[in-house]
Design an enzyme around this catalytic site. Structure first.
Site, short mmCIF file in Angstrom:
data_model
loop_
_atom_site.label_atom_id
_atom_site.label_comp_id
_atom_site.label_asym_id
_atom_site.label_seq_id
_atom_site.Cartn_x
_atom_site.Cartn_y
_atom_site.Cartn_z
N ARG A 69 11.52 3.65 3.11
CA ARG A 69 11.09 2.67 4.13
C ARG A 69 12.28 1.79 4.46
NH1 ARG A 69 5.91 -1.26 4.33
NH2 ARG A 69 5.00 0.72 4.93
N HIS A 110 5.38 5.71 11.44
CA HIS A 110 4.81 5.61 10.08
C HIS A 110 3.86 6.81 9.93
CE1 HIS A 110 3.59 4.02 6.36
NE2 HIS A 110 3.26 2.79 6.68
N ARG A 154 0.81 -1.22 0.00
CA ARG A 154 0.00 0.00 0.00
C ARG A 154 0.84 1.27 0.00
NH1 ARG A 154 -2.73 -3.92 1.61
NH2 ARG A 154 -0.82 -4.41 2.68
N THR A 155 1.85 1.33 0.87
CA THR A 155 2.58 2.58 0.99
C THR A 155 3.29 2.91 -0.32
OG1 THR A 155 2.84 2.16 3.34
CG2 THR A 155 4.28 3.83 2.39
N LYS A 203 25.38 -5.59 -4.34
CA LYS A 203 26.84 -5.64 -4.50
C LYS A 203 27.54 -5.08 -3.28
CE LYS A 203 26.45 -4.47 -9.41
NZ LYS A 203 26.78 -3.39 -10.35
#
Ligand code: NCD
Length: 301
Positions: free
Chosen positions: A105, A133, A56-57, A84
């Site tokens: 995030r 959040h 959703r975010t 890497k």
């Protein structure tokens, strides 16, 4: 209207007036026509830098930017140079040379603030570990406001994993600016952290599923991935299951919210009940995130 702010990192950085301005901005932006929305950020680029899973975010931020006429670049963790051994810090520095604004995030608390301090573009916290959040909270408040025409005077229950759930940490703090009463319902092992409870005026804590006199019940998933010990998780998984019979007992005009994803906290037969508002809540992510992007980019509309 424009909120003089460069980043959205923690809900604790916003006072009530700023929260209310975001709520009003989302309403304003939602009322514009698609064409008017599309003219606001043409030629601008949003980067989504997600070092943790998200549906959703990420998708609602991407939808929001595209509705504003902008475009998006998305970091695919598996296919990027992180594989890497490049650090998130270097990745952030580089991407800020490409994008005008970024959503971050991370599983690490404080990651979004680190990006904000080290990159030259506005940073939005899309969730940092068990900490915060804030944009979820703004869309949660928007959902409550739309349902009740205001937030004061409501009786609000937060249910489930109040220890590791970042959505409820941000939401509880934001609600401390409003005249609400809070019931924190959780097993002993996943109680709300003390420093957050101490900020709240009108609050009770219980492990009983008493929900019949609530206006809002905000259920959460037990955050399996944040438990240091699998056995501790097993003790609380499935602690509360909201099925049709349980939700039926809520007030007729009460609303049941959940940031999603749900695991087994709400059975699918609840979805048809009028109280079930979690899909509307998810949809509200788009206008709220359009408002957040537009405000941080200083767009007038
Ligand atoms: C939440 C999150 O990532 O914190 N999801 C979301 O953003 N809607 C809730 C969760 O993962 O349980």
């Amino acid at each position: 209207m424009s909120i003089p702010m460069n980043n959205v990192i923690s809900i604790n950085d916003l006072d009530r007036a700023e929260i209310e301005r975001f709520l009003a901005a989302a309403e304003d932006i939602e009322s514009l026509s698609r064409t008017e929305q599309h003219n606001l950020l043409q030629g601008h680029v949003l980067a989504t830098l997600f070092f943790e899973p998200s549906t959703r975010t990420r998708l609602s931020f991407q939808t929001a930017m595209q509705r504003l006429g902008g475009s998006i670049i998305n970091l695919n963790k598996q296919a990027s140079s992180l594989k890497k051994g490049e650090t998130a810090y270097d990745t952030g520095k580089v991407v800020s040379g490409y994008a005008d604004i970024a959503v971050v995030r991370s599983p690490h608390e404080g990651a979004a603030r680190m990006f904000a301090e080290n990159t030259g573009v506005p940073i939005i916290n899309g969730g940092d570990g068990a900490n915060q959040h804030p944009t979820q909270t703004l869309l949660d408040l928007y959902t409550i406001q739309q349902a009740f025409d205001g937030i004061d005077e409501l009786k609000i229950g937060l249910l489930g994993d109040l220890k590791y759930g970042r959505t409820v940490h941000s939401l509880a703090h934001a609600l401390s600016h409003f005249d609400v009463s809070l019931r924190l319902i959780s097993p002993e092992q996943t109680k709300m952290p003390r420093q957050i409870v101490d900020e709240l005026d009108n609050v009770e804590e219980t492990n009983e599923l008493e929900i019949d006199n609530l206006d809002v019940l905000y259920a959460t998933r037990i955050q399996e991935e944040r438990f240091p010990d699998r056995q501790e998780y097993e003790k609380v998984r499935g602690a509360y299951i909201l099925d049709k019979e349980t939700v039926w007992d809520m007030q007729d005009d009460a609303i049941l919210m959940h940031p999603l994803p749900r695991v087994n906290e709400i059975t699918p037969d609840v979805d048809d009940l009028p109280q079930a508002q979690y899909f509307t809540q998810a949809r509200n992510g788009v206008p709220m995130r359009m408002a957040i992007i537009a405000e941080l980019m200083g767009v007038d509309y």
